[in-house]
Scaffold this active site. Structure first.
Site, short mmCIF file in Angstrom:
data_model
loop_
_atom_site.label_atom_id
_atom_site.label_comp_id
_atom_site.label_asym_id
_atom_site.label_seq_id
_atom_site.Cartn_x
_atom_site.Cartn_y
_atom_site.Cartn_z
N ILE A 111 -8.65 -30.80 -61.48
CA ILE A 111 -9.03 -30.33 -60.36
C ILE A 111 -9.96 -30.97 -59.03
CG2 ILE A 111 -7.35 -28.70 -58.07
CD1 ILE A 111 -5.71 -28.10 -59.98
N GLY A 112 -10.84 -29.70 -59.62
CA GLY A 112 -11.74 -29.00 -59.11
C GLY A 112 -12.64 -30.17 -59.61
N TYR A 160 -1.72 -11.75 -63.14
CA TYR A 160 -1.96 -13.24 -62.40
C TYR A 160 -1.37 -13.32 -61.31
CZ TYR A 160 -1.72 -18.40 -62.13
OH TYR A 160 -2.03 -19.39 -61.60
#
Length: 272
Positions: A17-18, A163
């Site tokens: 994604i980055g 998480y």
């Protein structure tokens, strides 16, 4: 070219994604800082800060590859300083780096709990802290954090408490920064996908090839980020966006091009 000469600092941008966000903004003329750990390629993960930087430059942007472990504050400070030396400032911060492990409380090792909170919470906080002085100097500064809407239904907390609370912390910080930084016209928003995204985490941790085929490509979040970051920082702030809603606001309803497998039944992402 709405992002010409704008400098974008992206954590975890060596892949997934980055990197997709980096390439999207590079094609619009941005300077991209690839702030991530990988300097040598892991076959299971793919990509390094150097390969991502090369792709950014091939896409028409200027790139700076900086090795950064966001658990280390001195590395964050050094990366920000190098960004200033190279590009003169920071206009946009993308808090993308994140650690994931979907295990119950007894099955979550202390070191994994610490990793998720050191990266997702502490690391995101520290990167933002050290970017704020530069964002204050930008004419349209944005912070975009890849984290979900805060949904405290027990079904999202019970299976993987460690998480979930780390990701909700990211979203709470994003909302908090919108309020804190409003006087400086710095926008802060969160972004999350409606369906799973084909990333290394999906392929190696969550569901393998089968889940990847029921996912969308990272490009959907890159395009959604583009729309968000194009808005006025003075008015577009304090949101926990879902990608599909971002497109709907732009009048775009056909998202079929983003499916890894055309026509596949898509798998809903967590927290939706």
């Amino acid at each position: 070219m709405p992002f010409t000469n704008k400098t974008v600092f992206i954590t975890g941008a060596s892949r997934g994604i980055g990197k997709a966000i980096a390439l999207k903004l590079a094609t619009a003329g941005a300077n991209i800082v690839i702030a991530a750990k990988s300097t040598e390629e892991n076959p299971k993960l793919g990509g390094t800060i150097f390969s991502a930087a090369a792709e950014v430059e091939a896409a028409g942007g200027k790139a700076l590859a900086v090795q950064v472990d966001i658990r280390q504050e001195d590395q964050i400070i050094a990366a920000v300083e190098k960004t200033v030396q190279t590009f003169g400032g920071i206009d946009i911060l993308i808090n993308n780096a994140s650690a994931i492990q979907l295990t119950g409380t007894e099955q979550t090792e202390t070191k994994r709990f610490d990793l998720m909170h050191s990266v997702n919470v502490r690391g995101t906080f520290l990167v933002t802290k050290h970017c704020i002085p530069l964002l204050k100097k930008s004419s349209n500064a944005h912070i975009l954090t890849l984290s979900p809407p805060i949904n405290i239904e027990p079904r999202w907390l019970g299976p993987h408490v460690a998480y979930t609370i780390s990701k909700y912390n990211m979203s709470m910080m994003a909302i908090g920064w919108a309020q804190e930084l409003q006087p400086f016209r710095i926008a802060s928003n969160a972004l999350w996908p409606k369906t799973t995204i084909d990333t290394a985490a999906v392929r190696n941790i969550l569901g393998g090839e089968m889940l990847a085929k029921m996912s969308r490509t990272p490009q959907i979040l890159a395009d959604a980020a583009f729309y968000i970051l194009s808005k006025s920082a003075a008015t577009c702030t304090g949101n926990t966006f879902i990608d599909e809603a971002v497109f709907a606001a732009e009048g775009i309803t056909d998202l079929s091009a983003y499916s890894v497998v055309p026509g596949a039944n898509l798998y809903p992402d967590l927290f939706i």
